[in-house]
Design a protein around this motif. Structure first.
Motif, short mmCIF file in Angstrom:
data_model
loop_
_atom_site.label_atom_id
_atom_site.label_comp_id
_atom_site.label_asym_id
_atom_site.label_seq_id
_atom_site.Cartn_x
_atom_site.Cartn_y
_atom_site.Cartn_z
N VAL A 1 -49.17 20.05 36.53
CA VAL A 1 -48.34 19.37 37.50
C VAL A 1 -48.96 19.39 38.89
O VAL A 1 -48.88 18.41 39.64
CB VAL A 1 -46.92 19.97 37.53
N GLY A 2 -49.58 20.48 39.30
CA GLY A 2 -50.11 20.61 40.65
C GLY A 2 -49.13 21.30 41.57
O GLY A 2 -47.91 21.25 41.36
N SER A 3 -49.65 21.98 42.58
CA SER A 3 -48.82 22.77 43.48
C SER A 3 -49.31 22.62 44.91
O SER A 3 -50.49 22.31 45.15
CB SER A 3 -48.87 24.25 43.07
N SER A 4 -48.42 22.86 45.86
CA SER A 4 -48.83 22.89 47.27
C SER A 4 -49.58 24.18 47.59
O SER A 4 -50.17 24.31 48.66
CB SER A 4 -47.61 22.76 48.18
N ASP A 5 -49.56 25.14 46.67
CA ASP A 5 -50.26 26.41 46.82
C ASP A 5 -51.66 26.27 46.25
O ASP A 5 -51.85 26.14 45.04
CB ASP A 5 -49.49 27.51 46.08
N ALA A 6 -52.66 26.27 47.12
CA ALA A 6 -54.05 26.06 46.68
C ALA A 6 -54.50 27.15 45.71
O ALA A 6 -55.28 26.88 44.80
CB ALA A 6 -54.98 26.03 47.90
N ARG A 7 -53.99 28.37 45.90
CA ARG A 7 -54.39 29.45 45.00
C ARG A 7 -53.85 29.21 43.59
O ARG A 7 -54.54 29.49 42.60
CB ARG A 7 -53.89 30.79 45.54
N ALA A 8 -52.64 28.69 43.49
CA ALA A 8 -52.08 28.38 42.18
C ALA A 8 -52.89 27.31 41.49
O ALA A 8 -53.16 27.39 40.27
CB ALA A 8 -50.63 27.94 42.34
N ASN A 9 -53.33 26.30 42.24
CA ASN A 9 -54.16 25.25 41.64
C ASN A 9 -55.50 25.79 41.18
O ASN A 9 -56.02 25.38 40.14
CB ASN A 9 -54.37 24.12 42.64
N GLU A 10 -56.05 26.71 41.94
CA GLU A 10 -57.34 27.29 41.55
C GLU A 10 -57.20 28.10 40.27
O GLU A 10 -58.08 28.06 39.40
CB GLU A 10 -57.89 28.17 42.68
N ARG A 11 -56.09 28.81 40.14
CA ARG A 11 -55.86 29.56 38.89
C ARG A 11 -55.74 28.61 37.70
O ARG A 11 -56.22 28.91 36.61
CB ARG A 11 -54.61 30.43 39.02
N THR A 12 -55.10 27.47 37.93
CA THR A 12 -55.00 26.48 36.85
C THR A 12 -56.37 25.92 36.51
O THR A 12 -56.69 25.73 35.32
CB THR A 12 -54.03 25.35 37.25
#
Length: 251
Positions: free
Chosen positions: A136-147
Protein backbone atom coordinates in the motif's frame (compact mmCIF):
# COMPACT_ATOMS: atom_id res chain seq x y z
CA UNK A 1 -11.05 -17.74 31.88
CA UNK A 2 -8.98 -17.58 28.71
CA UNK A 3 -9.13 -14.07 27.23
CA UNK A 4 -10.93 -13.78 23.89
CA UNK A 5 -8.90 -12.87 20.83
CA UNK A 6 -10.37 -9.80 19.14
CA UNK A 7 -9.07 -9.75 15.58
CA UNK A 8 -9.14 -6.25 14.09
CA UNK A 9 -9.05 -5.83 10.32
CA UNK A 10 -8.89 -2.63 8.34
CA UNK A 11 -12.34 -2.72 6.71
CA UNK A 12 -13.35 -1.95 3.13
CA UNK A 13 -16.36 -1.05 1.03
CA UNK A 14 -15.43 -3.99 -1.19
CA UNK A 15 -17.36 -7.07 -0.03
CA UNK A 16 -14.54 -9.35 -1.19
CA UNK A 17 -12.37 -7.97 1.58
CA UNK A 18 -14.73 -8.96 4.39
CA UNK A 19 -15.21 -12.42 2.90
CA UNK A 20 -11.48 -13.07 2.72
CA UNK A 21 -10.79 -11.70 6.21
CA UNK A 22 -13.67 -13.78 7.60
CA UNK A 23 -12.05 -16.87 6.07
CA UNK A 24 -8.70 -15.93 7.60
CA UNK A 25 -10.31 -15.58 11.03
CA UNK A 26 -12.01 -18.95 10.57
CA UNK A 27 -8.52 -20.39 10.01
CA UNK A 28 -7.38 -18.80 13.28
CA UNK A 29 -10.24 -20.51 15.10
CA UNK A 30 -9.36 -23.82 13.50
CA UNK A 31 -5.72 -23.43 14.51
CA UNK A 32 -6.62 -22.92 18.19
CA UNK A 33 -9.86 -24.86 18.85
CA UNK A 34 -11.71 -23.63 21.89
CA UNK A 35 -10.31 -20.10 21.74
CA UNK A 36 -12.98 -17.41 21.53
CA UNK A 37 -12.00 -15.49 18.38
CA UNK A 38 -14.05 -12.47 17.28
CA UNK A 39 -13.67 -10.34 14.19
CA UNK A 40 -14.20 -6.60 13.94
CA UNK A 41 -13.15 -3.76 11.67
CA UNK A 42 -11.60 -0.32 12.08
CA UNK A 43 -13.74 1.31 9.42
CA UNK A 44 -16.35 0.83 6.69
CA UNK A 45 -17.38 -2.71 7.71
CA UNK A 46 -19.40 -4.04 10.63
CA UNK A 47 -19.02 -4.98 13.39
CA UNK A 48 -16.86 -2.16 14.70
CA UNK A 49 -14.19 -2.51 17.35
CA UNK A 50 -16.46 -0.72 19.84
CA UNK A 51 -19.34 -3.13 19.18
CA UNK A 52 -17.21 -6.22 19.75
CA UNK A 53 -15.45 -4.84 22.83
CA UNK A 54 -18.80 -3.81 24.33
CA UNK A 55 -20.15 -7.32 23.73
CA UNK A 56 -17.10 -8.92 25.37
CA UNK A 57 -17.53 -6.65 28.41
CA UNK A 58 -21.29 -7.32 28.60
CA UNK A 59 -20.59 -11.06 28.74
CA UNK A 60 -18.50 -10.59 31.86
CA UNK A 61 -15.01 -11.11 30.52
CA UNK A 62 -12.27 -9.48 32.58
CA UNK A 63 -9.65 -9.43 29.81
CA UNK A 64 -9.26 -9.63 26.04
CA UNK A 65 -6.33 -9.52 23.63
CA UNK A 66 -6.70 -7.34 20.54
CA UNK A 67 -4.72 -8.59 17.54
CA UNK A 68 -4.45 -6.14 14.62
CA UNK A 69 -4.62 -8.07 11.34
CA UNK A 70 -2.36 -5.48 9.77
CA UNK A 71 0.85 -5.95 7.79
CA UNK A 72 2.40 -2.65 8.83
CA UNK A 73 2.77 -0.75 12.08
CA UNK A 74 1.59 2.63 10.85
CA UNK A 75 -1.21 5.05 11.79
CA UNK A 76 -3.93 2.46 12.32
CA UNK A 77 -1.81 0.37 14.68
CA UNK A 78 -0.01 3.19 16.47
CA UNK A 79 -2.70 5.88 16.75
CA UNK A 80 -6.15 4.86 15.55
CA UNK A 81 -6.62 1.54 17.33
CA UNK A 82 -4.93 2.59 20.61
CA UNK A 83 -7.29 5.58 20.75
CA UNK A 84 -10.32 3.35 20.27
CA UNK A 85 -9.11 0.98 22.98
CA UNK A 86 -8.36 3.83 25.40
CA UNK A 87 -11.95 5.02 25.08
CA UNK A 88 -13.19 1.44 25.54
CA UNK A 89 -11.17 1.11 28.76
CA UNK A 90 -12.88 4.21 30.10
CA UNK A 91 -16.28 2.70 29.30
CA UNK A 92 -15.34 -0.68 30.79
CA UNK A 93 -12.80 -0.20 33.59
CA UNK A 94 -13.30 -3.81 34.65
CA UNK A 95 -12.06 -5.07 31.26
CA UNK A 96 -8.31 -5.31 30.62
CA UNK A 97 -7.62 -4.80 26.91
CA UNK A 98 -4.15 -5.71 25.65
CA UNK A 99 -3.13 -4.80 22.12
CA UNK A 100 -0.70 -7.22 20.51
CA UNK A 101 1.85 -6.48 17.82
CA UNK A 102 0.59 -6.37 14.25
CA UNK A 103 1.06 -9.36 11.98
CA UNK A 104 3.81 -7.26 10.46
CA UNK A 105 6.75 -8.25 8.30
CA UNK A 106 6.89 -11.80 9.59
CA UNK A 107 8.89 -14.03 7.27
CA UNK A 108 6.14 -16.64 7.41
CA UNK A 109 3.82 -14.16 5.73
CA UNK A 110 6.44 -13.54 3.06
CA UNK A 111 6.43 -17.31 2.61
CA UNK A 112 2.67 -17.13 2.15
CA UNK A 113 3.17 -14.58 -0.64
CA UNK A 114 5.73 -16.92 -2.24
CA UNK A 115 3.12 -19.69 -2.15
CA UNK A 116 0.63 -17.38 -3.88
CA UNK A 117 3.18 -16.72 -6.61
CA UNK A 118 3.83 -20.43 -7.09
CA UNK A 119 0.07 -21.02 -7.27
CA UNK A 120 0.00 -18.92 -10.46
CA UNK A 121 2.17 -21.55 -12.15
CA UNK A 122 5.46 -19.66 -11.77
CA UNK A 123 7.78 -22.04 -9.96
CA UNK A 124 10.61 -21.08 -7.64
CA UNK A 125 13.07 -22.42 -10.25
CA UNK A 126 11.76 -20.17 -13.05
CA UNK A 127 14.80 -18.13 -13.99
CA UNK A 128 12.85 -16.01 -16.46
CA UNK A 129 10.38 -14.71 -13.86
CA UNK A 130 10.48 -11.49 -11.90
CA UNK A 131 8.19 -10.67 -8.99
CA UNK A 132 6.82 -7.30 -7.92
CA UNK A 133 5.82 -7.21 -4.26
CA UNK A 134 2.96 -4.69 -4.32
CA UNK A 135 2.20 -2.89 -1.05
CA UNK A 136 0.00 0.00 0.00
CA UNK A 137 2.78 2.49 0.86
CA UNK A 138 3.20 4.72 3.89
CA UNK A 139 4.09 8.30 4.74
CA UNK A 140 6.76 6.76 7.00
CA UNK A 141 9.89 6.33 4.88
CA UNK A 142 11.29 3.75 7.28
CA UNK A 143 8.19 1.59 6.90
CA UNK A 144 8.54 1.73 3.12
CA UNK A 145 12.18 0.76 3.35
CA UNK A 146 11.29 -2.26 5.46
CA UNK A 147 8.75 -3.27 2.82
CA UNK A 148 11.37 -2.88 0.08
CA UNK A 149 13.65 -5.20 2.04
CA UNK A 150 10.96 -7.88 1.96
CA UNK A 151 11.39 -8.29 -1.80
CA UNK A 152 14.79 -9.91 -1.28
CA UNK A 153 13.33 -12.11 1.44
CA UNK A 154 10.58 -13.15 -0.97
CA UNK A 155 13.12 -14.15 -3.62
CA UNK A 156 15.44 -15.98 -1.21
CA UNK A 157 15.83 -19.63 -2.14
CA UNK A 158 14.34 -19.12 -5.61
CA UNK A 159 15.95 -18.82 -9.04
CA UNK A 160 13.80 -15.86 -10.09
CA UNK A 161 15.54 -13.27 -12.20
CA UNK A 162 14.60 -10.55 -9.76
CA UNK A 163 12.17 -9.24 -7.16
CA UNK A 164 11.36 -5.68 -6.23
CA UNK A 165 8.71 -3.78 -4.31
CA UNK A 166 6.24 -1.16 -5.46
CA UNK A 167 3.61 0.96 -3.75
CA UNK A 168 0.03 1.93 -4.48
CA UNK A 169 0.24 5.22 -2.58
CA UNK A 170 2.63 7.61 -0.84
CA UNK A 171 5.90 6.12 -2.08
CA UNK A 172 7.97 5.10 -5.07
CA UNK A 173 8.41 3.13 -7.17
CA UNK A 174 4.99 2.76 -8.70
CA UNK A 175 4.03 -0.59 -10.16
CA UNK A 176 4.98 0.73 -13.62
CA UNK A 177 8.40 1.75 -12.31
CA UNK A 178 8.94 -1.65 -10.71
CA UNK A 179 7.93 -3.45 -13.91
CA UNK A 180 10.29 -1.23 -15.93
CA UNK A 181 13.12 -2.03 -13.53
CA UNK A 182 12.60 -5.78 -13.93
CA UNK A 183 12.30 -5.49 -17.72
CA UNK A 184 15.64 -3.66 -17.79
CA UNK A 185 17.17 -6.72 -16.16
CA UNK A 186 15.86 -8.98 -18.90
CA UNK A 187 12.91 -10.44 -16.99
CA UNK A 188 10.47 -12.18 -19.34
CA UNK A 189 7.58 -13.05 -17.01
CA UNK A 190 6.25 -10.51 -14.52
CA UNK A 191 4.25 -11.59 -11.48
CA UNK A 192 2.49 -9.03 -9.29
CA UNK A 193 2.36 -10.38 -5.73
CA UNK A 194 0.12 -8.32 -3.40
CA UNK A 195 1.45 -7.59 0.08
CA UNK A 196 -2.19 -7.33 1.17
CA UNK A 197 -4.26 -9.58 3.38
CA UNK A 198 -7.40 -9.18 1.27
CA UNK A 199 -8.47 -7.77 -2.10
CA UNK A 200 -10.06 -4.37 -2.54
CA UNK A 201 -9.90 -1.15 -4.51
CA UNK A 202 -6.15 -0.71 -4.00
CA UNK A 203 -5.30 -4.21 -5.22
CA UNK A 204 -7.57 -3.65 -8.22
CA UNK A 205 -5.78 -0.36 -8.94
CA UNK A 206 -2.41 -2.10 -8.73
CA UNK A 207 -3.63 -4.83 -11.03
CA UNK A 208 -4.86 -2.38 -13.65
CA UNK A 209 -1.59 -0.41 -13.50
CA UNK A 210 0.40 -3.62 -13.81
CA UNK A 211 -1.51 -4.71 -16.90
CA UNK A 212 -1.08 -1.26 -18.42
CA UNK A 213 2.68 -1.57 -17.89
CA UNK A 214 2.89 -5.25 -18.85
CA UNK A 215 -0.22 -6.68 -20.54
CA UNK A 216 1.10 -10.20 -19.99
CA UNK A 217 1.68 -9.70 -16.27
CA UNK A 218 0.44 -12.45 -13.97
CA UNK A 219 -1.56 -11.36 -10.90
CA UNK A 220 -1.18 -13.50 -7.78
CA UNK A 221 -3.83 -13.70 -5.08
CA UNK A 222 -3.66 -11.77 -1.82
CA UNK A 223 -2.39 -13.58 1.29
CA UNK A 224 -5.95 -14.32 2.41
CA UNK A 225 -6.64 -17.33 4.62
CA UNK A 226 -3.19 -18.84 4.20
CA UNK A 227 -2.31 -21.07 7.14
CA UNK A 228 0.60 -18.81 8.10
CA UNK A 229 -1.80 -15.97 8.91
CA UNK A 230 -3.36 -18.13 11.62
CA UNK A 231 0.06 -19.16 12.94
CA UNK A 232 1.29 -15.57 13.19
CA UNK A 233 -1.96 -14.26 14.70
CA UNK A 234 -1.92 -16.91 17.42
CA UNK A 235 1.73 -16.16 18.15
CA UNK A 236 0.89 -12.47 18.55
CA UNK A 237 -2.02 -13.41 20.86
CA UNK A 238 0.15 -15.71 22.98
CA UNK A 239 2.94 -13.14 23.33
CA UNK A 240 0.53 -10.38 24.36
CA UNK A 241 -1.31 -12.69 26.77
CA UNK A 242 1.97 -13.70 28.43
CA UNK A 243 3.12 -10.08 28.73
CA UNK A 244 -0.23 -9.03 30.26
CA UNK A 245 -0.13 -11.90 32.76
CA UNK A 246 3.41 -11.01 33.85
CA UNK A 247 2.41 -7.37 34.24
CA UNK A 248 -0.49 -8.36 36.51
CA UNK A 249 1.74 -10.59 38.64
CA UNK A 250 4.36 -7.89 39.06
CA UNK A 251 1.84 -5.13 39.86
Amino acid sequence: MTPPLIAVAHGSRDPRSARVVTAAVAAIRAHRPGLDVRLCFLDLTAPSVDQVVDAVAAEGHSAAVVVPLLLGSAFHARVDLPGILAAARRRHPQLTLTQSDVLGHDHRLVGAVRDRVVATGVGVDDGAAGVVLAAVGSSDARANERTRDLASVLAAGTHWAGATACFATAAEPSVAGAVSHLRSRGVERIVIAPWFLAPGRLTDRLGRAALDAAPDAILADTIGAHRHVAHVAIDRYDAASTAARRARLSA
